[in-house]
Design a protein around this motif. Structure first.
Motif, PDB file in Angstrom:
ATOM      1  N   ILE B 141       4.782   0.045   8.091  1.00  0.00           N
ATOM      2  CA  ILE B 141       4.003   0.171   7.199  1.00  0.00           C
ATOM      3  C   ILE B 141       5.042  -1.755   6.327  1.00  0.00           C
ATOM      4  CG2 ILE B 141       4.311   0.390   4.628  1.00  0.00           C
ATOM      5  CD1 ILE B 141       4.151   3.472   5.518  1.00  0.00           C
ATOM      6  N   TYR B 142       6.346  -2.033   6.579  1.00  0.00           N
ATOM      7  CA  TYR B 142       7.017  -2.919   6.060  1.00  0.00           C
ATOM      8  C   TYR B 142       7.579  -3.811   7.270  1.00  0.00           C
ATOM      9  CZ  TYR B 142       7.934   0.048   2.665  1.00  0.00           C
ATOM     10  OH  TYR B 142       8.132   1.057   1.474  1.00  0.00           O
ATOM     11  N   GLN B 167      11.425  -2.267  -5.618  1.00  0.00           N
ATOM     12  CA  GLN B 167      10.629  -1.550  -6.456  1.00  0.00           C
ATOM     13  C   GLN B 167      11.075   0.294  -6.427  1.00  0.00           C
ATOM     14  OE1 GLN B 167       9.643  -3.988  -8.770  1.00  0.00           O
ATOM     15  NE2 GLN B 167      10.028  -5.770  -7.659  1.00  0.00           N
ATOM     16  N   ASP B 169      12.130   4.080  -5.976  1.00  0.00           N
ATOM     17  CA  ASP B 169      12.912   4.604  -7.222  1.00  0.00           C
ATOM     18  C   ASP B 169      13.457   6.046  -5.934  1.00  0.00           C
ATOM     19  OD1 ASP B 169      12.700   3.073  -8.922  1.00  0.00           O
ATOM     20  OD2 ASP B 169      11.188   4.644 -10.364  1.00  0.00           O
ATOM     21  N   LYS B 219       4.048   7.238  -0.835  1.00  0.00           N
ATOM     22  CA  LYS B 219       5.214   6.084  -1.770  1.00  0.00           C
ATOM     23  C   LYS B 219       5.453   5.045  -0.342  1.00  0.00           C
ATOM     24  CE  LYS B 219       6.974   9.097  -5.547  1.00  0.00           C
ATOM     25  NZ  LYS B 219       8.338   9.708  -6.098  1.00  0.00           N
ATOM     26  N   ILE B 221       3.494   3.512   1.446  1.00  0.00           N
ATOM     27  CA  ILE B 221       2.171   3.507   1.682  1.00  0.00           C
ATOM     28  C   ILE B 221       1.825   3.142   0.343  1.00  0.00           C
ATOM     29  CG2 ILE B 221      -0.745   3.797   2.761  1.00  0.00           C
ATOM     30  CD1 ILE B 221       1.091   5.838   4.560  1.00  0.00           C
ATOM     31  N   LEU B 222       1.532   3.301  -0.629  1.00  0.00           N
ATOM     32  CA  LEU B 222       1.163   3.415  -1.958  1.00  0.00           C
ATOM     33  C   LEU B 222       1.956   2.320  -3.106  1.00  0.00           C
ATOM     34  CD1 LEU B 222       0.759   6.403  -3.505  1.00  0.00           C
ATOM     35  CD2 LEU B 222      -1.193   4.971  -2.617  1.00  0.00           C
ATOM     36  N   SER B 223       3.570   2.334  -2.768  1.00  0.00           N
ATOM     37  CA  SER B 223       4.032   1.031  -3.548  1.00  0.00           C
ATOM     38  C   SER B 223       3.520  -0.331  -2.071  1.00  0.00           C
ATOM     39  CB  SER B 223       5.541   1.680  -3.122  1.00  0.00           C
ATOM     40  OG  SER B 223       6.398   0.891  -1.895  1.00  0.00           O
ATOM     41  N   ASN B 224       3.231  -0.105  -1.147  1.00  0.00           N
ATOM     42  CA  ASN B 224       4.021  -1.441  -0.409  1.00  0.00           C
ATOM     43  C   ASN B 224       2.760  -2.611  -0.783  1.00  0.00           C
ATOM     44  OD1 ASN B 224       4.105  -2.873   1.373  1.00  0.00           O
ATOM     45  ND2 ASN B 224       3.036  -2.159   3.095  1.00  0.00           N
TER      46      ASN B 224
END
Lengths: 113, 224
Positions: B141-142, B167, B169, B219, B221-224
């Motif tokens: 992902i990163y 971003q 938490d 999260k 995946i979704l926040s990327n």
């Protein structure tokens, strides 16, 4: 090849191309999630536009009528888009709550020192 | 570099049983600048911490480890910190490892990642597997492969503190840091750290379990 097919090929290819390009070049707004979503939605449309017979083969294999198949597919896309919007909204809310809690915490601390 | 500009950031959530010992150990290791962010603990953590001379901040409601660390980092930026070391509040990290991290920062590294996996002695097998899964997803992902993407024991230079902007938490924060290293092209290194798994750290309710692990990946995946 019909005009309907050509239009779908061009549209789906464009979406796939920009999703790939955006993800590989790490452009703003082109996240892994967006890339995955584009891939899930647009690759089947692209493949079925290039090979329309494939849809008939699948329909026959599954034993469904062609119209019903299309309806289900469109339904899936809508549900997926709504889900995507909802998840985005929840994330935005979570982010705002954290930011509020952080600001409150820092302000209280600054008052003391 | 003098220890005056080095700040230890500790996120705390329901660690009343161990937090005073953690602070005592860090001070004994020679680091007096400690900032603790109580992330809405429902136990006695905050009241116990009030009796110490650490810089203490409090989240009124629980927002997660990542959010607490970020609040701590925002505060030490105001205090003019040059180096930040993040340490977990459950006492699993050995403060004697901080000096090795500082050595690397002084060698011009922006981020030093403590890694448990070069010497995983005493680490439960399922944690080792979970870490490799975390590393794999962090890489996918990163875009950066590290040997311990979930470690909370890290050091940051002033340059890294300025550039890193997270971003997320909760536990996905640790992986997001890897993304920020990659995105900002920060110079980083990994050093082996000792981890002490105690009954307290192993039995915590809020620890990163299997279900939380799946949530963390989603999260990420979704926040990327």
């Amino acid at each position: 090849m019909t005009i309907y097919q050509i239009v779908l090929i061009v549209i789906s290819f464009s979406f796939l191309f920009f999703a790939f390009k955006g993800f590989i070049e790490k452009e703003k707004g082109y996240s892994f999630f967006i890339f995955l979503t584009s891939l899930i939605i647009w690759s089947p449309i692209f493949i079925l536009s290039v090979f329309p017979n494939l849809a008939q083969i699948i329909t026959k294999k599954l034993g469904m009528g062609e119209n019903l198949n299309t309806l289900i597919f469109i339904g899936f896309i809508f549900v997926f888009l709504i889900l995507f919007k909802l998840i985005n909204k929840i994330q935005e809310l979570e982010k705002n709550i954290t930011e509020l809690v952080r600001k409150d915490s820092l302000n209280n601390w600054k008052k003391k020192f | 570099m003098s220890n005056n500009r080095i700040w230890i950031v500790i996120p705390v959530f329901n660690e009343a049983n161990v937090i005073l010992k953690v602070i005592q150990e860090i001070k004994k290791a020679g680091y007096q600048n400690i900032i603790v962010v109580d992330d809405g603990s429902s136990d006695d953590s905050f009241h116990k911490l009030k009796k110490t001379n650490v810089v203490l901040l409090r989240h009124k409601i629980n927002r997660g480890k990542g959010a607490a660390v970020k609040t701590g980092i925002e505060a030490i930026k105001i205090l003019g910190a040059d180096i930040a070391i993040t340490v977990d509040g459950d006492g699993q990290h050995n403060p004697n490892d901080i000096k090795n991290m500082l050595e690397k920062i002084n060698q011009n590294y922006d981020v030093v990642l403590g890694t448990r996996l070069t010497n995983p002695q005493g680490m439960p097998w399922y944690k080792i597997i979970a870490n490799y899964i975390g590393n794999f997803f962090t890489w996918i992902i990163y875009g950066l492969w590290v040997t311990d993407s979930q470690s909370g024991f890290r050091a940051y230079s002033k340059n890294a503190l300025k550039k890193i902007d997270t971003q997320t938490d909760r536990y996905e924060y640790d992986s997001e840091i890897i993304k920020e290293i990659y995105r900002n092209k920060l110079k980083y290194t990994e050093i082996p750290i000792e981890v002490r798994y105690t009954d307290h750290s192993m039995n915590k309710k809020q620890k990163q379990g299997f279900i939380n692990g799946i949530k963390t990946i989603l999260k990420m995946i979704l926040s990327n």
